[in-house]
Structures are given as structure tokens and as C-alpha cells.
Design a protein around this motif. Structure first.
Motif, PDB file in Angstrom:
ATOM      1  N   LEU A 131     -17.783   9.976  -9.118  1.00  0.00           N
ATOM      2  CA  LEU A 131     -17.432   8.587  -9.421  1.00  0.00           C
ATOM      3  C   LEU A 131     -16.279   8.533 -10.432  1.00  0.00           C
ATOM      4  N   GLU A 132     -16.330   9.359 -11.451  1.00  0.00           N
ATOM      5  CA  GLU A 132     -15.259   9.386 -12.438  1.00  0.00           C
ATOM      6  C   GLU A 132     -13.943   9.823 -11.812  1.00  0.00           C
ATOM      7  N   LEU A 133     -14.006  10.806 -10.922  1.00  0.00           N
ATOM      8  CA  LEU A 133     -12.804  11.250 -10.226  1.00  0.00           C
ATOM      9  C   LEU A 133     -12.220  10.123  -9.378  1.00  0.00           C
ATOM     10  N   ALA A 134     -13.074   9.390  -8.674  1.00  0.00           N
ATOM     11  CA  ALA A 134     -12.599   8.277  -7.839  1.00  0.00           C
ATOM     12  C   ALA A 134     -11.937   7.199  -8.691  1.00  0.00           C
ATOM     13  N   LEU A 135     -12.529   6.882  -9.816  1.00  0.00           N
ATOM     14  CA  LEU A 135     -11.939   5.869 -10.699  1.00  0.00           C
ATOM     15  C   LEU A 135     -10.610   6.357 -11.288  1.00  0.00           C
ATOM     16  N   ALA A 136     -10.581   7.601 -11.709  1.00  0.00           N
ATOM     17  CA  ALA A 136      -9.347   8.142 -12.286  1.00  0.00           C
ATOM     18  C   ALA A 136      -8.230   8.206 -11.249  1.00  0.00           C
ATOM     19  N   LEU A 137      -8.541   8.639 -10.034  1.00  0.00           N
ATOM     20  CA  LEU A 137      -7.517   8.709  -8.990  1.00  0.00           C
ATOM     21  C   LEU A 137      -7.021   7.324  -8.594  1.00  0.00           C
TER      22      LEU A 137
ATOM     23  N   PRO B 186      11.860  -5.759  -2.192  1.00  0.00           N
ATOM     24  CA  PRO B 186      10.426  -5.821  -1.876  1.00  0.00           C
ATOM     25  C   PRO B 186       9.647  -4.809  -2.720  1.00  0.00           C
ATOM     26  N   THR B 187       8.440  -5.181  -3.102  1.00  0.00           N
ATOM     27  CA  THR B 187       7.626  -4.317  -3.952  1.00  0.00           C
ATOM     28  C   THR B 187       6.521  -3.638  -3.147  1.00  0.00           C
ATOM     29  N   ILE B 188       5.976  -2.591  -3.722  1.00  0.00           N
ATOM     30  CA  ILE B 188       4.841  -1.893  -3.124  1.00  0.00           C
ATOM     31  C   ILE B 188       3.569  -2.315  -3.851  1.00  0.00           C
ATOM     32  N   MET B 189       3.522  -2.039  -5.131  1.00  0.00           N
ATOM     33  CA  MET B 189       2.315  -2.266  -5.912  1.00  0.00           C
ATOM     34  C   MET B 189       2.181  -3.701  -6.384  1.00  0.00           C
ATOM     35  N   ALA B 190       3.263  -4.308  -6.746  1.00  0.00           N
ATOM     36  CA  ALA B 190       3.192  -5.648  -7.322  1.00  0.00           C
ATOM     37  C   ALA B 190       2.667  -6.676  -6.322  1.00  0.00           C
ATOM     38  N   ARG B 191       2.660  -6.363  -5.048  1.00  0.00           N
ATOM     39  CA  ARG B 191       2.106  -7.282  -4.053  1.00  0.00           C
ATOM     40  C   ARG B 191       0.639  -7.572  -4.310  1.00  0.00           C
ATOM     41  N   PHE B 192      -0.052  -6.598  -4.873  1.00  0.00           N
ATOM     42  CA  PHE B 192      -1.482  -6.776  -5.132  1.00  0.00           C
ATOM     43  C   PHE B 192      -1.742  -7.757  -6.255  1.00  0.00           C
ATOM     44  N   ILE B 193      -0.739  -8.040  -7.063  1.00  0.00           N
ATOM     45  CA  ILE B 193      -0.897  -9.048  -8.118  1.00  0.00           C
ATOM     46  C   ILE B 193      -0.085 -10.304  -7.796  1.00  0.00           C
ATOM     47  N   GLY B 194       0.380 -10.415  -6.550  1.00  0.00           N
ATOM     48  CA  GLY B 194       1.050 -11.627  -6.103  1.00  0.00           C
ATOM     49  C   GLY B 194       2.561 -11.641  -6.212  1.00  0.00           C
TER      50      GLY B 194
ATOM     51  N   LEU C 136      -3.132   6.280  -8.855  1.00  0.00           N
ATOM     52  CA  LEU C 136      -2.363   5.761  -7.716  1.00  0.00           C
ATOM     53  C   LEU C 136      -1.719   4.417  -8.046  1.00  0.00           C
ATOM     54  N   LEU C 137      -2.415   3.571  -8.791  1.00  0.00           N
ATOM     55  CA  LEU C 137      -1.838   2.298  -9.214  1.00  0.00           C
ATOM     56  C   LEU C 137      -0.614   2.528 -10.102  1.00  0.00           C
ATOM     57  N   VAL C 138      -0.731   3.463 -11.026  1.00  0.00           N
ATOM     58  CA  VAL C 138       0.394   3.770 -11.922  1.00  0.00           C
ATOM     59  C   VAL C 138       1.566   4.337 -11.125  1.00  0.00           C
ATOM     60  N   LEU C 139       1.305   5.251 -10.202  1.00  0.00           N
ATOM     61  CA  LEU C 139       2.381   5.841  -9.400  1.00  0.00           C
ATOM     62  C   LEU C 139       3.078   4.800  -8.530  1.00  0.00           C
TER      63      LEU C 139
ATOM     64  N   GLY D 292       3.348   1.636  -9.244  1.00  0.00           N
ATOM     65  CA  GLY D 292       4.148   0.839 -10.175  1.00  0.00           C
ATOM     66  C   GLY D 292       5.442   1.541 -10.549  1.00  0.00           C
ATOM     67  N   ILE D 293       5.373   2.841 -10.741  1.00  0.00           N
ATOM     68  CA  ILE D 293       6.570   3.624 -11.041  1.00  0.00           C
ATOM     69  C   ILE D 293       7.527   3.596  -9.850  1.00  0.00           C
ATOM     70  N   ALA D 294       6.990   3.650  -8.640  1.00  0.00           N
ATOM     71  CA  ALA D 294       7.834   3.583  -7.441  1.00  0.00           C
ATOM     72  C   ALA D 294       8.547   2.232  -7.364  1.00  0.00           C
ATOM     73  N   ASP D 295       7.841   1.134  -7.675  1.00  0.00           N
ATOM     74  CA  ASP D 295       8.474  -0.193  -7.684  1.00  0.00           C
ATOM     75  C   ASP D 295       9.603  -0.244  -8.705  1.00  0.00           C
ATOM     76  N   TYR D 296       9.334   0.257  -9.899  1.00  0.00           N
ATOM     77  CA  TYR D 296      10.343   0.241 -10.948  1.00  0.00           C
ATOM     78  C   TYR D 296      11.547   1.101 -10.554  1.00  0.00           C
ATOM     79  N   GLY D 297      11.287   2.270  -9.990  1.00  0.00           N
ATOM     80  CA  GLY D 297      12.370   3.163  -9.580  1.00  0.00           C
ATOM     81  C   GLY D 297      13.250   2.544  -8.518  1.00  0.00           C
ATOM     82  N   ARG D 298      12.636   1.903  -7.536  1.00  0.00           N
ATOM     83  CA  ARG D 298      13.407   1.239  -6.480  1.00  0.00           C
ATOM     84  C   ARG D 298      14.273   0.121  -7.069  1.00  0.00           C
ATOM     85  N   ALA D 299      13.697  -0.684  -7.955  1.00  0.00           N
ATOM     86  CA  ALA D 299      14.465  -1.770  -8.576  1.00  0.00           C
ATOM     87  C   ALA D 299      15.620  -1.206  -9.402  1.00  0.00           C
ATOM     88  N   LEU D 300      15.404  -0.086 -10.081  1.00  0.00           N
ATOM     89  CA  LEU D 300      16.458   0.523 -10.879  1.00  0.00           C
ATOM     90  C   LEU D 300      17.590   1.045  -9.995  1.00  0.00           C
TER      91      LEU D 300
END
Length: 127
Positions: free
Chosen positions: A8-14, A101-109, A18-21, A23-31
């Protein structure tokens, strides 16, 4: 019991990782798009500084520079400002704006990030 807890801890950590990665992909694309738009705006400003009466040519150069990096721009995305009256040394400005277009930010609208760039060059020829 411990084995299930570790899983369970591994699932939560992963999930968090993945959410952080994403977000980094969205930021990198925008940059990357921001740098490309800055280069396109700079090329357009330099062209307008030499050819102030050929705004269509300047827009084409900006679109082509962005297209080299896979970004499609319309005339509405490109704003060119000329001084009035046209006198050598006065600044000409090219401003470019588009939506990424975003990847992760879509999940927050947030489906798109607006990215823009602006470049200024001194007018070299008043025609």
C-alpha cells in the motif's frame, strides 16, 4: 500484515511520484514552447525592423520559425506594433502567444497553459 502495508505504501508513493513527473513534463513542454516563441518573436522583430511595410512577411517568418519546432500559429497569435511615425531607431515589437495542451494539469481543470514571448528591435529603415 506487514507485506500488505508495504504494498500500500509503495502504491501511494508511486502515485505521488507519477503526479510529480507529469507536472514536470507539463512545465518542460511549456518552457520549450516559450523558448521557441521567443526565438520566433525575435526573428519577426528583426525582419520588421528591416522591412516595416511587409507585416505579412514578418508573420510568415514567425509562423515558419515556430513550425520548425512543431508549433502551429495563426495570424491572431502574432501581434506586431510599429512606431508612428516610422523613424529609424524607434522600437518595433513582435508579441507571440499560444496555448500549450497539458498532461497533468487536466486533472485539476487546466487543459491549456497560455505561453507567450515578446521581442523588440530598433527600426533600421523607414520606408
Amino acid at each position: 500484515m506487514r507485506r500488505g502495508q508495504a504494498l500500500l505504501e509503495l502504491a501511494l508513493a508511486l502515485s505521488f511520484l507519477l503526479l510529480v513527473l507529469a507536472g514536470i513534463a507539463d512545465y518542460g513542454r511549456a518552457l520549450i514552447v516559450s523558448v521557441t516563441l521567443a526565438n520566433a518573436a525575435r526573428e519577426g522583430a528583426h525582419y520588421v525592423a528591416r522591412n516595416p511595410n511587409d507585416l505579412a512577411g514578418a508573420r510568415q517568418i514567425v509562423r515558419q520559425e515556430a513550425a520548425n519546432a512543431g508549433i502551429t500559429l495563426s495570424d491572431a497569435d502574432i501581434q506586431i506594433t510599429l512606431p508612428s511615425p516610422l523613424q529609424p531607431g524607434q522600437p518595433v515589437t513582435v508579441q507571440v502567444r499560444t496555448q500549450v495542451p497539458t498532461i497533468m494539469a487536466r486533472f485539476i481543470g487546466v487543459n491549456y497553459l497560455t505561453v507567450g514571448a515578446k521581442a523588440t528591435a530598433p527600426l533600421l529603415a523607414a520606408q
